[in-house]
Scaffold this motif. Sequence first.
Motif, PDB file in Angstrom:
ATOM      1  N   ILE A 110     -15.898  -7.544   1.431  1.00  0.00           N
ATOM      2  CA  ILE A 110     -15.078  -6.862   2.442  1.00  0.00           C
ATOM      3  C   ILE A 110     -14.384  -7.877   3.338  1.00  0.00           C
ATOM      4  O   ILE A 110     -13.202  -7.721   3.683  1.00  0.00           O
ATOM      5  CB  ILE A 110     -15.944  -5.894   3.269  1.00  0.00           C
ATOM      6  CG1 ILE A 110     -16.434  -4.745   2.383  1.00  0.00           C
ATOM      7  CG2 ILE A 110     -15.163  -5.348   4.458  1.00  0.00           C
ATOM      8  CD1 ILE A 110     -17.424  -3.826   3.060  1.00  0.00           C
ATOM      9  N   SER A 111     -15.091  -8.940   3.708  1.00  0.00           N
ATOM     10  CA  SER A 111     -14.471  -9.952   4.571  1.00  0.00           C
ATOM     11  C   SER A 111     -13.307 -10.634   3.857  1.00  0.00           C
ATOM     12  O   SER A 111     -12.273 -10.921   4.459  1.00  0.00           O
ATOM     13  CB  SER A 111     -15.509 -10.986   5.018  1.00  0.00           C
ATOM     14  OG  SER A 111     -15.905 -11.826   3.953  1.00  0.00           O
ATOM     15  N   LEU A 112     -13.443 -10.877   2.555  1.00  0.00           N
ATOM     16  CA  LEU A 112     -12.350 -11.482   1.778  1.00  0.00           C
ATOM     17  C   LEU A 112     -11.189 -10.504   1.630  1.00  0.00           C
ATOM     18  O   LEU A 112     -10.020 -10.899   1.683  1.00  0.00           O
ATOM     19  CB  LEU A 112     -12.863 -11.915   0.406  1.00  0.00           C
ATOM     20  CG  LEU A 112     -13.824 -13.112   0.410  1.00  0.00           C
ATOM     21  CD1 LEU A 112     -14.478 -13.302  -0.949  1.00  0.00           C
ATOM     22  CD2 LEU A 112     -13.093 -14.387   0.824  1.00  0.00           C
ATOM     23  N   LEU A 113     -11.508  -9.233   1.451  1.00  0.00           N
ATOM     24  CA  LEU A 113     -10.469  -8.213   1.378  1.00  0.00           C
ATOM     25  C   LEU A 113      -9.642  -8.191   2.655  1.00  0.00           C
ATOM     26  O   LEU A 113      -8.406  -8.134   2.616  1.00  0.00           O
ATOM     27  CB  LEU A 113     -11.114  -6.843   1.151  1.00  0.00           C
ATOM     28  CG  LEU A 113     -10.182  -5.637   1.233  1.00  0.00           C
ATOM     29  CD1 LEU A 113      -9.430  -5.471  -0.068  1.00  0.00           C
ATOM     30  CD2 LEU A 113     -10.944  -4.364   1.571  1.00  0.00           C
ATOM     31  N   LEU A 114     -10.314  -8.265   3.803  1.00  0.00           N
ATOM     32  CA  LEU A 114      -9.616  -8.224   5.087  1.00  0.00           C
ATOM     33  C   LEU A 114      -8.737  -9.452   5.297  1.00  0.00           C
ATOM     34  O   LEU A 114      -7.756  -9.401   6.045  1.00  0.00           O
ATOM     35  CB  LEU A 114     -10.631  -8.100   6.225  1.00  0.00           C
ATOM     36  CG  LEU A 114     -11.417  -6.784   6.269  1.00  0.00           C
ATOM     37  CD1 LEU A 114     -12.505  -6.830   7.333  1.00  0.00           C
ATOM     38  CD2 LEU A 114     -10.488  -5.606   6.504  1.00  0.00           C
ATOM     39  N   GLU A 115      -9.083 -10.552   4.621  1.00  0.00           N
ATOM     40  CA  GLU A 115      -8.268 -11.769   4.708  1.00  0.00           C
ATOM     41  C   GLU A 115      -7.122 -11.775   3.700  1.00  0.00           C
ATOM     42  O   GLU A 115      -6.312 -12.700   3.681  1.00  0.00           O
ATOM     43  CB  GLU A 115      -9.148 -12.997   4.487  1.00  0.00           C
ATOM     44  CG  GLU A 115     -10.180 -13.228   5.591  1.00  0.00           C
ATOM     45  CD  GLU A 115     -11.126 -14.370   5.269  1.00  0.00           C
ATOM     46  OE1 GLU A 115     -10.881 -15.091   4.270  1.00  0.00           O
ATOM     47  OE2 GLU A 115     -12.113 -14.550   6.001  1.00  0.00           O
TER      48      GLU A 115
END
Length: 737
Positions: A404-409
């Motif tokens: 999820i953190s990579l998706l948000l980036e």
Amino acid sequence: MSESSASFYRLDERIQRFIWAEGWESLRDAQEAAIPLILDADRDVIVAAATATGKTEAAFLPALTHMLQLKESGLIVYISPLKALINDQFDRFDRLCGQLDIPVWPWHGDVSASIKNRFLSKRSGILLITPESLEAMLCNRGTSVSAIFDRSTFFVVDELHAFIGSERGKQLQSLMHRIERAVGRKVPRIGLSATLGDMNLAAEFLRTGEGASVAIVESRSSGSELKILVKGYEEPLVIRSGDDDEEREPTTPALIATHLFKSLRGSNNLVFPNSRREVERFTHLLNNLCLQQQLPNEFWPHHGSLSKEIRTETEAALKQQSLPATAICTNTLELGIDIGSVKSVAQIGSPPSVARLRQRLGRSGRRKGEPAIFRSYCIEDALGGQASLATELRLETIKTTAMISLLLEGWFEPPATNGAHLSTLVQQMLSVIAQYGGATISRLYTLLCAEKAPFSGVSKEDFIVLVRHLGQNELLMQDSSGVLLHGRVGEKLVNHYTFYAAFVIDEEFRVVASGKTLGTIPISQMLTVGQRILFAGKTWFVEEIDETQKTIYVIRTSGGVPPLFSGSTGRVHTHVRQRMRSLLESNDVPVFLDEVVRRFLAEARQGYTDRNLGHTFFIDQGKVVYILTWLGDAANEAIACLLIQRGFVAIPAGPGVEVQKGKHSTEDVLNALIDAAAVDDPPPLDMLLAEVKNLYREKWDWALPDELLRIAYASLYLDLEEALKWTKQIVAVNPVN
């Protein structure tokens, strides 16, 4: 329409009037950029933009304008991964094209022969087709291929990301290449996608050997706010007796179903568990909740093993919008089938990949002013007893949070484009022979394997080896003039309707103990005899692997900690594993985690600190050693192979490799890695993969000679370069704990 829209005024006037009538206020940014690139039909173009941002119109408005300017009628070949998507697009195009006097032709297995014959008589307009139907057309209408496609003005490939790196994608490349050879010219290609991790790799896929010439339109605007909640559930610790062989039903699914029921009722949603079995479980639980409260059912199943009628019923329930409906589904509803607007998307367990997560999330928040809503459910076993390392480090929760953190980036996995795809080469060789009624070895090689051809990485020497092997297995034969024809076996296979698909439906391996089938398990990495697997909450020893029957024969094993291996929901990229490690070493707590997940994160960080995993890569747990690499599955599998080659029982397991010590010590394992790092060149594949049993992954792998089977497998599943780089780095540290 804004007066400043130069692209709009380059469209045909009839298309302009249609846009005005539809009430468009302006063109989307992807459409503004794509229209001038496509209008002249002199280049290949990729249009990458978020779901529901007008990619299809970005391709077809200029493509239709170009076709209307031609003196003779033209043909746009639209290639879709799904029949259902073709049916949706037919309805979508028919309104516009009816006003332009341009016919639209759906072509797949459910389309009547009369419609297909009308297309063949006209050979113009828009042809909506799947790769499999295109394959059948080339095989069965070989002498007519050049006439059928002579007027082609564009190939439009929808959901481009669904093809890249797959056997089906290689088949598609080959089919477009073969049609271009038949008509004697290049046909401009347009690729449409919402999820592409590396545009240059995607461009190379669209036009092999000429990716640098492909024009790229990339829109980053998502058009909606994103709301995320990650909820945690803990499965209670169960103390089992030594002879307790009964599989216990977990308690957490019922709790998750209750939360889903309360959160989703009254609206349209998608819920993605990670297997067909879990789809059935959650559909059953949610249906029961509707019955208990005497409410109409709102929850419908959707996966590939269900009948067409059941899947269609679910899609219809979502589309009609007048009554609420939620689909519990696998990746069958990831792609762009028109199911209307859904309010939210839920994921049970960690997503298969960041790219797949992005694709799923793109289904929500399509209505203007509405946010995209994503709920993620993490399930972890309670700590205590002989907890596995996966439980101790809460790896599923950490992986979900990392993704999820990579998706948000804005990061997601780049396309996998290094595969040799020799399974599909076999199919395409048989298909070309069907198309032309025979072919010489030279013609086959030139068409399929020469420079800029789809299988250009195959050498002449390897091609000859393959031809001879296919001859020995009666897939091919050679007549007195040297022309290759179908052999006895090949003729039967090509004449069966299943031939046209280059892929096999994902099959799980059966797990059998003492003659009793325990269930099935997904396998996306290598298996070896002697390894341990975790299934139904118990540890099993692998005695035998039957590749042809896809069966694993096991016996119970006791003692020691549970293994990390438990099947897989997808291949994990190194960047995801590196982010997982960063999360464990950080003090930051993402705002989208609920209280339980925050506790999981704290427990994982404590376990990471207690084991000093920031400074050591080896965990000695008695009978096994875990080597924590924090690399992706392809590199971990290669490291396991390097150890197997040196006499160890090793398997890739989560963020590392599990090694059974047997008569060896932890120092012996480290010395084996030092030995592997000392070698300048990687070992030959016949040595590296000698003990790996499940190399048959693709449809035609069984037809490959052993040496080419290993090449095909290694190209898709091993990253030796990354593995050897890691071993060279780690031996300098020598962190035995």
